[in-house]
Write a protein that holds these residues in place. Sequence first.
Motif, PDB file in Angstrom:
ATOM      1  N   LEU A 189       0.825  -1.206   0.000  1.00 57.96           N
ATOM      2  CA  LEU A 189       0.000   0.000   0.000  1.00 57.96           C
ATOM      3  C   LEU A 189       0.861   1.259   0.000  1.00 57.96           C
ATOM      4  CD1 LEU A 189      -2.773   1.380   0.223  1.00 57.96           C
ATOM      5  CD2 LEU A 189      -2.538   1.225   2.711  1.00 57.96           C
ATOM      6  N   LYS A 190       1.915   1.262   0.826  1.00 64.48           N
ATOM      7  CA  LYS A 190       2.784   2.442   0.893  1.00 64.48           C
ATOM      8  C   LYS A 190       3.425   2.711  -0.468  1.00 64.48           C
ATOM      9  CE  LYS A 190       4.482   5.750   3.413  1.00 64.48           C
ATOM     10  NZ  LYS A 190       3.632   6.698   4.135  1.00 64.48           N
ATOM     11  N   CYS A 191       3.854   1.654  -1.131  1.00 62.33           N
ATOM     12  CA  CYS A 191       4.449   1.814  -2.456  1.00 62.33           C
ATOM     13  C   CYS A 191       3.405   2.320  -3.450  1.00 62.33           C
ATOM     14  CB  CYS A 191       5.028   0.488  -2.923  1.00 62.33           C
ATOM     15  SG  CYS A 191       5.964   0.597  -4.460  1.00 62.33           S
ATOM     16  N   LEU A 192       2.175   1.782  -3.363  1.00 62.40           N
ATOM     17  CA  LEU A 192       1.113   2.173  -4.280  1.00 62.40           C
ATOM     18  C   LEU A 192       0.817   3.664  -4.208  1.00 62.40           C
ATOM     19  CD1 LEU A 192      -1.275   1.437  -6.203  1.00 62.40           C
ATOM     20  CD2 LEU A 192      -2.649   1.086  -4.125  1.00 62.40           C
ATOM     21  N   ILE A 193       0.755   4.212  -2.990  1.00 64.48           N
ATOM     22  CA  ILE A 193       0.329   5.606  -2.838  1.00 64.48           C
ATOM     23  C   ILE A 193       1.492   6.590  -2.914  1.00 64.48           C
ATOM     24  CG2 ILE A 193      -1.703   4.938  -1.521  1.00 64.48           C
ATOM     25  CD1 ILE A 193      -0.239   5.734   1.034  1.00 64.48           C
ATOM     26  N   THR A 194       2.701   6.073  -3.156  1.00 66.71           N
ATOM     27  CA  THR A 194       3.851   6.968  -3.302  1.00 66.71           C
ATOM     28  C   THR A 194       4.546   6.745  -4.644  1.00 66.71           C
ATOM     29  OG1 THR A 194       5.205   5.389  -2.018  1.00 66.71           O
ATOM     30  CG2 THR A 194       4.240   7.250  -0.817  1.00 66.71           C
ATOM     31  N   ASP A 196       4.369   4.388  -6.895  1.00 65.82           N
ATOM     32  CA  ASP A 196       3.541   3.976  -8.024  1.00 65.82           C
ATOM     33  C   ASP A 196       2.658   5.108  -8.535  1.00 65.82           C
ATOM     34  OD1 ASP A 196       4.337   1.365  -8.490  1.00 65.82           O
ATOM     35  OD2 ASP A 196       2.946   0.506  -7.039  1.00 65.82           O
ATOM     36  N   SER A 197       2.643   6.223  -7.831  1.00 67.67           N
ATOM     37  CA  SER A 197       1.689   7.293  -8.161  1.00 67.67           C
ATOM     38  C   SER A 197       2.331   8.594  -8.618  1.00 67.67           C
ATOM     39  CB  SER A 197       0.803   7.581  -6.939  1.00 67.67           C
ATOM     40  OG  SER A 197       0.049   6.443  -6.569  1.00 67.67           O
ATOM     41  N   PHE A 198       3.565   8.898  -8.190  1.00 68.49           N
ATOM     42  CA  PHE A 198       4.060  10.263  -8.374  1.00 68.49           C
ATOM     43  C   PHE A 198       4.241  10.642  -9.837  1.00 68.49           C
ATOM     44  CE2 PHE A 198       8.184   8.226  -8.531  1.00 68.49           C
ATOM     45  CZ  PHE A 198       9.025   9.099  -9.219  1.00 68.49           C
ATOM     46  N   ILE A 199       4.693   9.714 -10.679  1.00 65.86           N
ATOM     47  CA  ILE A 199       4.867  10.048 -12.101  1.00 65.86           C
ATOM     48  C   ILE A 199       3.508  10.252 -12.762  1.00 65.86           C
ATOM     49  CG2 ILE A 199       5.629   9.130 -14.337  1.00 65.86           C
ATOM     50  CD1 ILE A 199       8.022   7.919 -12.945  1.00 65.86           C
ATOM     51  N   GLU A 200       2.551   9.428 -12.408  1.00 65.99           N
ATOM     52  CA  GLU A 200       1.193   9.580 -12.940  1.00 65.99           C
ATOM     53  C   GLU A 200       0.632  10.955 -12.604  1.00 65.99           C
ATOM     54  OE1 GLU A 200      -2.827   7.720 -11.317  1.00 65.99           O
ATOM     55  OE2 GLU A 200      -1.627   6.224 -12.385  1.00 65.99           O
ATOM     56  N   ILE A 201       0.922  11.437 -11.401  1.00 69.03           N
ATOM     57  CA  ILE A 201       0.452  12.769 -11.005  1.00 69.03           C
ATOM     58  C   ILE A 201       1.136  13.844 -11.837  1.00 69.03           C
ATOM     59  CG2 ILE A 201       0.456  14.446  -9.112  1.00 69.03           C
ATOM     60  CD1 ILE A 201       0.173  12.013  -7.200  1.00 69.03           C
ATOM     61  N   LEU A 202       2.456  13.756 -11.975  1.00 62.50           N
ATOM     62  CA  LEU A 202       3.175  14.756 -12.772  1.00 62.50           C
ATOM     63  C   LEU A 202       2.696  14.769 -14.215  1.00 62.50           C
ATOM     64  CD1 LEU A 202       6.836  14.314 -11.441  1.00 62.50           C
ATOM     65  CD2 LEU A 202       5.188  16.105 -10.830  1.00 62.50           C
ATOM     66  N   GLU A 203       2.314  13.624 -14.734  1.00 58.18           N
ATOM     67  CA  GLU A 203       1.838  13.560 -16.120  1.00 58.18           C
ATOM     68  C   GLU A 203       0.546  14.335 -16.326  1.00 58.18           C
ATOM     69  OE1 GLU A 203       1.730   9.345 -16.617  1.00 58.18           O
ATOM     70  OE2 GLU A 203       3.711   9.255 -17.569  1.00 58.18           O
ATOM     71  N   ARG A 204      -0.178  14.612 -15.258  1.00 61.94           N
ATOM     72  CA  ARG A 204      -1.377  15.444 -15.366  1.00 61.94           C
ATOM     73  C   ARG A 204      -1.022  16.892 -15.675  1.00 61.94           C
ATOM     74  NH1 ARG A 204      -6.232  13.557 -12.775  1.00 61.94           N
ATOM     75  NH2 ARG A 204      -6.055  11.343 -12.222  1.00 61.94           N
ATOM     76  N   HIS A 242       7.830   3.305  11.264  1.00 58.05           N
ATOM     77  CA  HIS A 242       6.425   3.497  11.606  1.00 58.05           C
ATOM     78  C   HIS A 242       5.569   3.333  10.364  1.00 58.05           C
ATOM     79  CE1 HIS A 242       2.733   5.845  12.333  1.00 58.05           C
ATOM     80  NE2 HIS A 242       2.899   5.585  13.628  1.00 58.05           N
ATOM     81  N   GLY A 243       6.013   3.901   9.253  1.00 58.97           N
ATOM     82  CA  GLY A 243       5.352   3.695   7.976  1.00 58.97           C
ATOM     83  C   GLY A 243       4.287   4.712   7.619  1.00 58.97           C
ATOM     84  N   ASP A 244       3.769   5.444   8.609  1.00 59.63           N
ATOM     85  CA  ASP A 244       2.785   6.501   8.346  1.00 59.63           C
ATOM     86  C   ASP A 244       3.047   7.651   9.299  1.00 59.63           C
ATOM     87  OD1 ASP A 244       0.626   7.769   7.159  1.00 59.63           O
ATOM     88  OD2 ASP A 244      -0.871   6.781   8.413  1.00 59.63           O
ATOM     89  N   PHE A 245       4.299   8.085   9.291  1.00 58.89           N
ATOM     90  CA  PHE A 245       4.748   9.062  10.275  1.00 58.89           C
ATOM     91  C   PHE A 245       4.495  10.473   9.754  1.00 58.89           C
ATOM     92  CE2 PHE A 245       7.858  11.041  13.211  1.00 58.89           C
ATOM     93  CZ  PHE A 245       7.441  10.433  14.381  1.00 58.89           C
ATOM     94  N   TRP A 246       3.393  11.050  10.200  1.00 57.23           N
ATOM     95  CA  TRP A 246       3.032  12.419   9.810  1.00 57.23           C
ATOM     96  C   TRP A 246       2.352  13.087  10.993  1.00 57.23           C
ATOM     97  CZ3 TRP A 246      -2.123  14.347   8.312  1.00 57.23           C
ATOM     98  CH2 TRP A 246      -3.150  13.439   8.584  1.00 57.23           C
ATOM     99  N   TRP A 335       0.541  14.568  -2.461  1.00 56.61           N
ATOM    100  CA  TRP A 335      -0.564  15.345  -1.892  1.00 56.61           C
ATOM    101  C   TRP A 335      -1.733  15.362  -2.867  1.00 56.61           C
ATOM    102  CZ3 TRP A 335      -2.282  19.405  -4.838  1.00 56.61           C
ATOM    103  CH2 TRP A 335      -3.371  20.113  -4.327  1.00 56.61           C
ATOM    104  N   TYR A 336      -1.429  15.378  -4.125  1.00 58.87           N
ATOM    105  CA  TYR A 336      -2.425  15.501  -5.189  1.00 58.87           C
ATOM    106  C   TYR A 336      -3.476  14.396  -5.091  1.00 58.87           C
ATOM    107  CZ  TYR A 336      -3.724  17.139  -9.908  1.00 58.87           C
ATOM    108  OH  TYR A 336      -4.360  17.689 -11.001  1.00 58.87           O
ATOM    109  N   TYR A 337      -3.080  13.214  -4.635  1.00 58.97           N
ATOM    110  CA  TYR A 337      -4.010  12.095  -4.518  1.00 58.97           C
ATOM    111  C   TYR A 337      -4.531  11.904  -3.095  1.00 58.97           C
ATOM    112  CZ  TYR A 337      -3.320  10.190  -9.255  1.00 58.97           C
ATOM    113  OH  TYR A 337      -3.311   9.979 -10.614  1.00 58.97           O
TER     114      TYR A 337
END
Length: 389
Positions: A189-194, A196-204, A242-246, A335-337
Amino acid sequence: MAPLTQAEEQALVQQVLHRLAGSPYACSALAKLSGGTANFLYRGDLVQPLSSRAADTVIVKVSTDHVAINRDFPLDVTRCAFENSMLSALDGFPRTISTPSSDVTVKAPRIYFFDQKMHIQILEYFPNTTDLISILQSPSVNLSLAGSSPTSIGRAVGSWLRLFHTWSSEPAQNALLAEVGPNQGMRQLKCLITYDSFIEILERHPETIQGHRETLQAVKAAMKHEFERLPVQNDEIRGLIHGDFWGGNVLLPNGTWRASQGSNKLFIIDWENIQYGHRAVDVGGILADLYERYHFKGIAASLAVMEGFIQGYGKLSEELAFSTAIHAGVHLICWYYRRDRNAPLPHPLPKVFAALTTGRDLILQGWVKDKNGLRDSVLASLFADENIL
């Protein structure tokens, strides 16, 4: 998104109440809590206080095989078992951090009970607390976090994270690493939302990726590999994270932070993402999260928390520092997603574009190890000589 209907969630509540009935954790009522999207989270009023803890209220966390707010988004339900194992090992993990202004006790919640069949966790409740992000975004932030308070908080959080990373890498925790490190569902999941996603977002916004696609693809391939590594011992930049450290997973007591005297408390929650991974995921994640608040909402206190965190975490190797820049950039772009994708952009397009290009530049500079460029970035102090080993 397709959340449970009101009737369906009420039926779930009744199932939980029935399951707990007759146990020391029987509750007279469950009140739904705000925050969190993956699990069903309630404040439970105990029929009888816990004699050992003198607690009459607990957190009841219920996990399912889908995201709580969207039944169409599958999620590995074994995450709750990993969280149970981690919290049992931590047993609060209380640590007192000395900052120039005050002593701060930082701890995780204790777990009282885990029902593996219904995936119910009974956790320590921290009353009268608010998460750091909500405080930073509050109109009264300059009153509740006056003076050097944001820096003090950041230093305490950074120091605690360094202590946790160090503690979890000690030989005494090797069995724990083997048990919770391979949290495959949450690693995926962590890989999917980071990554695996960032290039797709930039392509927008094609202008943000033009001329950089090949390099960014190489970054994606290399960093995705990090989520496939098998846990190993004695790795200086990898281990349990931790994996979701924010900031949303850092709780502060309500009221004014005591910046000049006395003691303060912080609580680190939501441990279901515990996994073996690169420490840059924790360090870069919270730094990008804090910068996001400044970039989009102009919250100056966020920058002070960032600086305190960098001071508190302490010196980084160059490899960890450059990887932190990469992950911070990816986190900022994604952040975009993390917003409602079906809603219009919540900020003017130039502001969004600036966030995407800032994130992209952090990735590119971290990848080629451009220390001078990063010293002119939003992570400048991280790359100051005194912060690099």
